[in-house]
Structure formats: structure tokens, C-alpha cells
Design a protein around this motif. Sequence first.
Motif, PDB file in Angstrom:
ATOM      1  N   HIS A  92      -2.784   0.904  -6.251  1.00 27.96           N
ATOM      2  CA  HIS A  92      -1.467   1.542  -6.125  1.00 27.96           C
ATOM      3  C   HIS A  92      -0.451   0.907  -7.060  1.00 27.96           C
ATOM      4  O   HIS A  92       0.383   1.606  -7.641  1.00 27.96           O
ATOM      5  CB  HIS A  92      -0.984   1.427  -4.680  1.00 27.96           C
ATOM      6  CG  HIS A  92       0.366   2.040  -4.463  1.00 27.96           C
ATOM      7  ND1 HIS A  92       0.623   3.384  -4.630  1.00 27.96           N
ATOM      8  CD2 HIS A  92       1.551   1.471  -4.115  1.00 27.96           C
ATOM      9  CE1 HIS A  92       1.896   3.624  -4.395  1.00 27.96           C
ATOM     10  NE2 HIS A  92       2.489   2.482  -4.073  1.00 27.96           N
ATOM     11  N   ALA A 129      -6.864  -1.467  -2.445  1.00 25.28           N
ATOM     12  CA  ALA A 129      -5.951  -0.327  -2.505  1.00 25.28           C
ATOM     13  C   ALA A 129      -4.571  -0.730  -3.020  1.00 25.28           C
ATOM     14  O   ALA A 129      -3.937   0.023  -3.773  1.00 25.28           O
ATOM     15  CB  ALA A 129      -5.828   0.312  -1.123  1.00 25.28           C
ATOM     16  N   GLY A 182       0.817   5.829  -1.220  1.00 29.89           N
ATOM     17  CA  GLY A 182       0.068   6.978  -1.706  1.00 29.89           C
ATOM     18  C   GLY A 182      -1.153   7.320  -0.884  1.00 29.89           C
ATOM     19  O   GLY A 182      -2.056   8.011  -1.362  1.00 29.89           O
ATOM     20  N   ILE A 216      -4.500   7.807  -2.731  1.00 26.89           N
ATOM     21  CA  ILE A 216      -5.598   6.907  -2.370  1.00 26.89           C
ATOM     22  C   ILE A 216      -6.200   7.354  -1.042  1.00 26.89           C
ATOM     23  O   ILE A 216      -5.492   7.521  -0.054  1.00 26.89           O
ATOM     24  CB  ILE A 216      -5.107   5.454  -2.284  1.00 26.89           C
ATOM     25  CG1 ILE A 216      -4.624   4.991  -3.670  1.00 26.89           C
ATOM     26  CG2 ILE A 216      -6.213   4.542  -1.772  1.00 26.89           C
ATOM     27  CD1 ILE A 216      -4.069   3.593  -3.686  1.00 26.89           C
ATOM     28  N   PRO A 232       0.484   4.155  -9.498  1.00 26.58           N
ATOM     29  CA  PRO A 232       1.249   4.550  -8.310  1.00 26.58           C
ATOM     30  C   PRO A 232       1.306   6.052  -8.072  1.00 26.58           C
ATOM     31  O   PRO A 232       1.645   6.485  -6.966  1.00 26.58           O
ATOM     32  CB  PRO A 232       2.641   3.969  -8.584  1.00 26.58           C
ATOM     33  CG  PRO A 232       2.707   3.828 -10.073  1.00 26.58           C
ATOM     34  CD  PRO A 232       1.325   3.478 -10.508  1.00 26.58           C
ATOM     35  N   VAL A 260       0.844  -1.195   0.000  1.00 26.29           N
ATOM     36  CA  VAL A 260       0.000   0.000   0.000  1.00 26.29           C
ATOM     37  C   VAL A 260       0.878   1.243   0.000  1.00 26.29           C
ATOM     38  O   VAL A 260       1.867   1.327   0.714  1.00 26.29           O
ATOM     39  CB  VAL A 260      -0.932   0.013   1.230  1.00 26.29           C
ATOM     40  CG1 VAL A 260      -1.629   1.351   1.370  1.00 26.29           C
ATOM     41  CG2 VAL A 260      -1.971  -1.104   1.119  1.00 26.29           C
TER      42      VAL A 260
END
Length: 230
Positions: A53, A49, A22, A61, A57, A20
Amino acid sequence: MSHLRIAVLDSGINPSHPHVGGLTNGVCLTGDGISEDTIDRLGHGTAVAALIHALAPGAAIVPVRIFDRTLSTNLSTLLRALQWCVANGIHVINLSLGTTNESYRDAFAEVVARVADAGAVLVAPYAMGEKLLLPGTLSGVVGVVADSTCNDAACTVKPMTFKKAFGAPPYPRDIPGVPRALNLNGVSFSVARVSAYIARAWSSRKEGEPWERFLEARLDQEPIEVLLRQ
């Protein structure tokens, strides 16, 4: 794409998960009210998620937790979550759920119009198996179906009963050494793949152009596997 915001309406997100990234601050909207507790205790939102990502990327989020102890919610909570997205500058709303309850149609149509007026896009399942779902079947929503015949990064245009939907593989990000049969799967991850594609293609759309028309034309010109491997 660094300022593009994708809301993941799900079970929350585990920020310490290695796949995970961002993440920005989000919100929890459940039957208990509103809070900042977006920690995922079920795992589903984190998997969604992580896939987004991996494929987009550069996007931020935003966790919007609408599930509590089970992967279920109610109409009031879902509408509040969509309205929160409209009020908080979300560009892409990733909604990996739907309902067959036709009595909800008008309520969904009203909030979908607000999403469009805000310049955002809602991505949701068009169907789960043979069951058609709201809000994914509504005009203005990018409806998605699971298509296991696609390559991992592929997306297809699928003529359906009410409109054209978009097909994508129903698999999350692979876990090294773990067979796909032992991992999660389902249309939730097809939706996540299409949300990521939209994020990557966001700047190419003309203002006001219907998203479904834009996606169909873009996929004809540049298959999703080309775009996502750039």
C-alpha cells in the motif's frame, strides 16, 4: 490504477492497522474450508500489505488468508487460493512463499498457465538463500530474490540458473524509531516490492507481452526508484 487488484496470499490482513489501506473483501482458505475470516493473527500478511500500500497506494488489496496458526500451508490450499484469484478478477498475485518439493512442479505449472490465461501475473520468491523454490522458478512467474544492496525503492535484474529474476530489498515498511534489525525481514518483502512495481507499471505493458521481458526492458528505461517516487 484504482481498479487494479492485488491479492496478498498470506496470513490475512489487520484492517485496523494504520499502515494498511485500499482493502477490499477477500477470503480465507485453510484446512477448515472456506470463510470470510481474513483477520491476521500472525502479523506477516499485514506487514506485506502495508508495504504494498505504501508503494502502490492506488491499488486495491485483497486478503487471501492461507495461513492459520503458523506461516505454513499445503499444496491443496495454495492451489485453491490461486484458482480463487483467477476466478475473482485478481490482476497481481503476491505470493510470499515457495517450496523445494519438485513433485509439485506439474500442479503448479498447470495453475500458472491458468493465471496467465486470465491476464494476471503471479509474483513469488525465486529462491531463499541457495534453495530454488516453486512456483517462483517456473516460466511465466515473476521470480524474486532478496537483494539487500539495493536502495529502498530499487529493483535489479538478476541472471539466475533457470531464468532472470528480480532483486529488491528484503525489508518491510519502516517503523519510526525501530531499527530494521528488530523488524521483520526476508524475501517476502522483496516480493511485495516487485508486486507494487508491477501495479504501478501495469498500464504500460502490451497485452500478451511476457512479464519478465517487460520488466527487464522497463527497468532498463526507467529504474524502479524513479517510478515509485512519482
